[in-house]
Design an enzyme around this catalytic site. Structure first.
Site: not given
Ligand SMILES: [Zn+2]
Length: 337
Positions: A155, A191, A193, A280
């Site tokens: 991120h 991931d 996200h 995740d």
């Molecule tokens: Zn994540």
């Protein structure tokens, strides 16, 4: 497969984060890397490649901010973790800030990424771990290597932190791999996200292909990036591939997206792959909503390995500490067939 980790990555210990309107214990905590570390007996030492490979991705003023932010917070009479409370939107003029709060906002896009006393040290060694694993792959001819990066990185952008990420480990390794002539380099982000920082760094760079499979940003963090119509810009048009999936996606529904990403990476002619691996996506993850099970990680790994290109795996998210180490072990085992 050789595994890389440095104990200084445990110095980053923020206490809490703002989540769903309340202060909650920080999810990206030291129990995460410990749960992974304890699955394996043999960890390789991380070497120091200095600031140059970090500066090849991140702005110098952002790196300087990260290094001194917590000290400035303490000097301002504060205790605890440095965290911003006001964030500029859109393009920022270069301003000469006179207060740590202004800098914290300018260099971040969310309130989930505090700077604690040990943050710079941990982020620095996390990035060096990715570089050490890369160097090992280049020198040894091994097909696969794993850097237990923590804090994670995907991120973090050129000049901002966010989503528990400060330095973009995958991007730093990708730039370094390209500079060493190992490319063309592709990054596959699996991931839960979207890897918005990685996408942002390479969005106009035709030299790096970025593919991400993630929860639909219409319902999930980071919301503003990762939509299917984001495909790159300028000369790099077509070198970004986003495959958002709905909440509840299980292993059977995940595989077609993975195969699509791998086909695109193969068609692009990648000769070196970096995998941003987050666990995740697991059914037990407390902050995510996919339904993958442990055996699905072995399936994912086998399909990635079938590409037949040298692959550096860097750790991203995964917050179900009770399952995390076992899920990472299942993923890495899948590369050995
Ligand atoms: Zn994540």
């Amino acid at each position: 497969m050789k595994l890389f980790f440095d104990d200084r990555q445990l110095l980053h210990t923020p206490l809490r984060e703002l989540h769903n309107g309340d202060w909650v214990p920080y999810a990206e905590n030291v129990e995460r890397p410990r749960s992974i570390a304890r699955q394996f007996a043999d960890w390789q030492p991380v070497r120091d490649f200095g600031m140059a490979p970090l500066l090849a991705v991140h702005d110098a003023d952002y790196l300087s901010f990260l290094e001194r932010a917590h000290g400035a917070w303490v000097a301002a009479g504060r205790s605890g973790d440095a965290i911003g409370y006001t964030f500029p939107i859109r393009h920022r003029r270069p301003l000469d800030f006179g207060r740590i709060d202004a800098e914290l906002g300018a260099y971040s896009y969310d309130a989930g990424t505090p700077v604690a006393a040990g943050t710079w040290q941990s982020a620095y060694w996390s990035a060096q771990g990715a570089l050490t694993a890369l160097d090992h792959l280049a020198a040894s001819g091994d097909a696969h290597g794993f850097a237990l990066c923590r804090p994670p990185g995907h991120h973090a952008g050129r000049d901002y932190m966010g989503g528990y990420c400060y330095l973009n480990n995958a991007a730093i390794a990708a730039r370094a791999a390209g500079a060493q002539g190992l490319g063309p380099v592709a990054i596959l982000d699996v991931d839960y996200h979207h890897g918005n920082g990685t996408q942002d760094i390479f969005y106009e760079d035709p030299g790096i292909f970025f593919a991400s499979i993630h929860a639909d940003p219409r319902t999930d963090y980071p919301f503003y990036w990762g939509h299917a119509d984001e495909t790159g810009a300028g000369e790099a048009m077509g070198s970004t591939l986003n495959l958002p999936l709905p909440r509840g996606t299980d292993g059977a529904a995940y595989v077609p997206a993975l195969d699509r990403a791998l086909d695109a990476i193969s068609a692009w002619g990648a000769r070196f792959l970096i995998v941003s691996f987050g666990a995740d996506t697991h059914s037990s993850d407390p902050i995510s909503s996919f339904a993958l099970e442990r055996e699905d990680y072995g399936v994912m790994a086998a399909r990635i390995a079938a590409l037949g290109v040298p692959t550096l795996i860097v750790m991203e998210g995964g917050y179900a500490v009770g399952d995390l180490g076992l899920n990472v072990a299942a993923f890495l085992a899948g590369f050995s067939g």
